[in-house]
Write an enzyme that holds these catalytic residues in place. Structure first.
Site, mmCIF file in Angstrom:
data_model
loop_
_atom_site.group_PDB
_atom_site.id
_atom_site.type_symbol
_atom_site.label_atom_id
_atom_site.label_comp_id
_atom_site.label_asym_id
_atom_site.label_seq_id
_atom_site.Cartn_x
_atom_site.Cartn_y
_atom_site.Cartn_z
ATOM 1 N N ARG A 443 7.059 -10.041 4.384
ATOM 2 C CA ARG A 443 8.232 -10.459 3.616
ATOM 3 C C ARG A 443 9.416 -10.726 4.559
ATOM 4 O O ARG A 443 10.554 -10.416 4.241
ATOM 5 C CB ARG A 443 8.608 -9.399 2.583
ATOM 6 N N ASP A 478 12.607 1.414 -2.948
ATOM 7 C CA ASP A 478 11.529 0.438 -2.767
ATOM 8 C C ASP A 478 10.987 0.480 -1.337
ATOM 9 O O ASP A 478 11.578 1.091 -0.426
ATOM 10 C CB ASP A 478 12.093 -0.957 -3.092
ATOM 11 N N MET A 479 9.902 -0.231 -1.109
ATOM 12 C CA MET A 479 9.254 -0.287 0.211
ATOM 13 C C MET A 479 8.308 -1.473 0.171
ATOM 14 O O MET A 479 7.272 -1.400 -0.471
ATOM 15 C CB MET A 479 8.483 1.020 0.393
ATOM 16 N N ASN A 480 8.671 -2.571 0.834
ATOM 17 C CA ASN A 480 8.004 -3.832 0.539
ATOM 18 C C ASN A 480 7.144 -4.448 1.632
ATOM 19 O O ASN A 480 7.077 -5.680 1.735
ATOM 20 C CB ASN A 480 9.048 -4.845 0.067
ATOM 21 N N GLY A 528 6.679 -2.601 -3.813
ATOM 22 C CA GLY A 528 6.176 -3.856 -4.369
ATOM 23 C C GLY A 528 5.427 -3.547 -5.652
ATOM 24 O O GLY A 528 4.286 -3.953 -5.829
ATOM 25 N N GLY A 529 6.065 -2.783 -6.535
ATOM 26 C CA GLY A 529 5.376 -2.244 -7.706
ATOM 27 C C GLY A 529 4.675 -0.958 -7.312
ATOM 28 O O GLY A 529 5.284 -0.043 -6.766
ATOM 29 N N ASP A 534 1.406 7.707 -5.827
ATOM 30 C CA ASP A 534 0.536 8.825 -5.480
ATOM 31 C C ASP A 534 1.242 10.130 -5.827
ATOM 32 O O ASP A 534 2.447 10.149 -6.087
ATOM 33 C CB ASP A 534 0.181 8.767 -3.985
ATOM 34 N N ASP A 548 4.367 -4.797 -9.942
ATOM 35 C CA ASP A 548 5.245 -5.959 -10.080
ATOM 36 C C ASP A 548 4.714 -6.903 -11.152
ATOM 37 O O ASP A 548 5.402 -7.853 -11.531
ATOM 38 C CB ASP A 548 5.361 -6.716 -8.747
ATOM 39 N N GLU A 614 13.957 -11.740 -31.949
ATOM 40 C CA GLU A 614 13.586 -10.747 -30.936
ATOM 41 C C GLU A 614 14.738 -9.762 -30.710
ATOM 42 O O GLU A 614 14.521 -8.562 -30.536
ATOM 43 C CB GLU A 614 13.217 -11.449 -29.632
HETATM 44 C C1 GLA Z 1 9.787 -5.266 -5.061
HETATM 45 C C2 GLA Z 1 9.884 -4.487 -6.354
HETATM 46 C C3 GLA Z 1 10.578 -5.309 -7.404
HETATM 47 C C4 GLA Z 1 11.944 -5.681 -6.918
HETATM 48 C C5 GLA Z 1 11.847 -6.411 -5.596
HETATM 49 C C6 GLA Z 1 13.227 -6.634 -5.002
HETATM 50 O O1 GLA Z 1 8.908 -6.334 -5.181
HETATM 51 O O2 GLA Z 1 8.623 -4.073 -6.774
HETATM 52 O O3 GLA Z 1 10.647 -4.596 -8.607
HETATM 53 O O4 GLA Z 1 12.732 -4.510 -6.782
HETATM 54 O O5 GLA Z 1 11.076 -5.705 -4.656
HETATM 55 O O6 GLA Z 1 13.169 -7.275 -3.791
#
Ligand code: GLA
Length: 737
Positions: A443, A478-480, A528-529, A534, A548, A614
């Site tokens: 990324r 987060d951690m992507n 990333g979701g 864990d 995600d 809705e």
């Molecule tokens: C990840 C998270 C998302 C969002 C993006 C932001 O993909 O899972 O929910 O927070 O980062 O960059």
């Protein structure tokens, strides 16, 4: 007493309410595993055959007793070098390069309460709820001592394991493998259930025969990963949701892991779980110790649903901590899928205003509020508020949101850095990189070396300046990306193999410091979701963004897989816009809400943009969630259909522990004209009791619901009663009469 030592038989027995786990101090002090199953009295070592087997060598001290072999006995903590040729849990390299040792029993201690592990997540319990066993193994000549720790929580039918390895000699040595637990089962034709997947498609259950081979489940990514979950089940071929034996193992750790499941030449099944031995090379100087993280173990004689419920209760009440552990979590709206990073303060406030109008309780500002972060190529590492973009400070934005009656939450990604950031320009050496090698980007970002405390502290100090100002009620951490180029100039040549483990401990320290500084904070994990979903993370965050992928039908499968090892109330799940940005599928908002209620429940869209019809449903959904949350989040959870096989409908239910009420959830997955009759078989109700559906007033017999099932509700049309179309959801309340 949950732990007994029988001096005559040399057995140590761990009893829980319905299970027995037993080991025996065997010939020459080999620590044998005799039994794990339903409660059994006495010495179960009659199960262990003593047979001379070709090419299974014998310990020197066994003399000519050729039936004694580490290669054929079931062992508590198999090590490399004692003649056991199966997958081992432990391997060391001596300073002369020789690999191997021979661990033998030395002593054991039985202690009150549950042990804890400094710097690592672990099950906690009141002193009267648990007992601890410490068994010491050693190889004096190799200079190594291993303390196997067992925590026994009888009321939960749970056993925990961990191992501490001490260099007790006078020469340096290096650990090549230091798993946390091994389980050998002499009898039984066990199959393996593991949970595999990918980004946006996590934790699909896979059931496979084991056969005479080794199956390796694991992650080399520095995180527990989207691809494999650190949770596995051994089940007999005839084990179903509601019957049959099964054993679950869950690793309380968030970094790279390995789980080796094998069947040996004589039919013994072995499962070894622990830290991934690849990229692990841990030197120990004399007197130094290494702590292997914890594994949770449970046995169910009554099928997979009951096994899951043991893990649900354990994680919900003995892993998750803090003020939010048992409280209903606020219904939140997160702006990520509504805006990405393309927002300004006004946009966020307009989304928040509509959310507040419709009954949402918290507004979460996701990625893009800091540094030069307008897309995902820049800014990570610079945790200063982009006041120009917001049109105000973070404190002011939070105040405006709070003035609407909402709580306020904020996104962070502390472990990461973009090369295009002031932090990287000032400290390029803070990122994990191999000198001279161009790093692998993920990324377009690099990973900060969280094995170095000074880097963790520097990022922490930056981030808390913002948090101190806006005092968020919630943080999404987060951690992507996955870790590559795991090298740090700060460590010696010999210590490079420690980095991944120390990195994970650095992440834990970061989260613990956050919780210490903001004791009321609700922390949600994310990678990333669900890439770091864990039991280790859940010690710090009582909920984790599950995936995600927010498409409701895909989410049913993801949440279904996740539910085998993790409680419903830990799974971050939101209603998002349709057609879904990823799956391009359109489901009614009611269906999206029913699926999100099998999780933490919230919204991930701009509510200004949905239809009036809705909009009317949103407050009703929130009211329904508030009314049912106790049942949804604390009820016993039953998977009623196998969503991997049944493509017609998905169904699950939550049943109050006392059986007084239940909530049946059904989502149709397809539709067909003049459809055959369809019935959903319920589970977990009190046999012989009757239950009333308050909406229709109809009373049902629990026995009939659990044997024949609930008919799929029909629609009344001018053509007569017809089956509902695809992606229709139903929630049926059942109250015991
Ligand atoms: C990840 C998270 C998302 C969002 C993006 C932001 O993909 O899972 O929910 O927070 O980062 O960059």
């Amino acid at each position: 007493m949950a732990i007994y030592y029988d001096k005559e038989q040399c057995t140590i027995t761990l009893d829980t309410q319905h299970t027995t786990y037993q080991m025996k101090i065997g010939p020459g002090g080999l620590l044998l595993h005799t039994y794990y199953g339903p409660t059994a009295e006495g010495d179960q070592s009659y199960l262990i055959p003593y047979r001379d087997r070709g090419f299974s060598g014998n310990p020197y001290d066994a003399g000519n007793q050729r039936a004694i072999s580490a290669d054929t006995f079931p062992l508590e903590y198999p090590c490399e070098g004692n003649g056991d040729f199966r997958a081992s849990a432990f391997s060391l390299r001596r300073c002369n390069g020789a690999v191997g040792c021979d661990l033998r029993y030395q002593e054991h201690r039985i202690l009150p309460g549950k042990y804890s592990l400094p710097g690592l997540p672990a099950v906690y319990a009141q002193e009267e709820e648990a007992q601890t066993l410490v068994v010491t193994l050693a190889d004096r000549e190799a200079g190594v001592t291993v303390e196997l720790r067992y925590g026994v929580l009888p009321g939960l039918d749970l056993i925990t394991r961990a191992a501490r390895i001490l260099n007790s000699g006078d020469a340096p040595l290096t650990l090549q493998n230091a798993a946390s637990a091994a389980v050998d089962q002499l009898a039984g034709d066990w199959e393996l259930i593991h949970f595999s997947g990918r980004h946006a498609g996590e934790r699909t259950p896979c059931r496979t025969e084991i056969g005479q081979r080794e199956i390796l489940i694991g992650s080399r990514r520095g995180t527990s990963s989207h691809q494999q979950s650190p949770f596995v089940i051994l089940a007999q071929p005839d084990t179903t949701e509601l019957s049959g034996p099964c054993i679950g193992m869950s690793f309380v750790y968030s970094g790279s892991f390995a789980c080796n499941v094998s069947r040996d030449q004589f039919g013994t099944t072995r499962a070894v779980m622990g830290i991934q031995p690849e990229h692990f090379d841990y030197p120990l100087q004399p007197g130094e110790a290494f702590q292997a993280p914890e594994v949770l173990l449970a046995y169910s004689a009554d099928g997979l649903a009951h096994l899951s419920q043991i893990f649900h209760k354990t994680i919900a009440r003995h892993i998750c901590r803090g003020p939010w552990r048992d409280r209903r979590r606020p219904v939140l709206l997160n702006n990520w899928e509504a805006t990405g990073m393309d927002f300004d303060g006004e946009k966020i406030l307009s989304i928040a205003r509509k959310a507040a109008d419709l009954g949402v309780e918290m507004m979460v500002l996701d990625d893009g509020w800091f540094g030069a972060r307008n897309d995902d190529n820049a800014g990570l590492g610079d945790w200063t508020v982009n006041t120009q973009k917001l049109g105000c400070s973070m404190g002011q934005l939070a105040d405006k949101i709070r003035a609407m009656g909402l709580k306020f939450g904020l996104w962070i990604e502390p472990e990461m850095v973009n090369e295009d950031s002031d932090l990287y320009r000032a400290h390029p050496d803070w990122a994990l990189q191999i000198p001279g090698k161009r790093p692998v980007r993920g990324r377009n970002q690099l990973v900060l070396d969280f094995s170095r405390p000074e880097i963790v502290d520097a990022i922490f100090d930056q981030i808390v300046q913002v948090l101190d100002e806006c005092r968020p009620d919630y943080v999404k951490m987060d951690m992507n990306r996955s870790l590559v180029d795991v090298y740090t100039a700060a460590a010696s040549y010999q210590s490079q193999g420690k980095i991944l483990y120390e990195y994970t401990k650095g992440v834990y320290r970061f989260m613990q410091q956050l919780l210490d500084r903001y004791p009321d904070l609700l922390l949600e994990g994310c990678s990333g979701g669900g890439g770091r979903f864990d039991a280790g993370m859940l010690y710090y965050c009582p909920q984790i963004w599950c995936s995600d992928n927010t498409d409701a039908i895909d989410r049913i499968r993801i949440q279904f897989g996740t539910s085998f090892g993790y409680p419903i109330r830990t799974m971050g799940a939101h209603v998002s816009a349709v057609p879904n940005h990823d799956a391009h599928r359109t489901e009614p908002i009611h269906t999206r809400a029913v699926v999100a209620m099998a999780g933490t429940f919230g919204y991930e869209l701009d509510l200004n943009l949905i239809s009036e019809e809705e909009k009317q449903q949103v407050p009703q959904q929130i009211a329904a969630f508030k009314q049912d949350w106790d049942l949804l989040h604390n009820g016993l959870f039953y998977r009623l259909t196998d969503v991997m096989k049944n493509r017609k409908e998905a169904a699950w239910m939550m049943v109050a522990e006392d059986g007084s009420q239940a909530l049946l959830n059904i989502v149709t997955l397809d539709a067909t004209g003049n459809s055959p009759n369809r019935f959903i078989r319920c589970a977990g109700l009190v046999p012989g009791a009757n239950y009333r559906d308050p909406e229709s007033g109809r009373v049902y017999s629990a026995n009939a619901l659990m044997s024949q099932g609930m008919p799929l509700p029909l629609y009344h049309t001018r053509y007569g009663d017809v089956a509902p179309g695809e992606y229709t959801a139903f929630q049926i309340h059942l109250q015991r009469v």
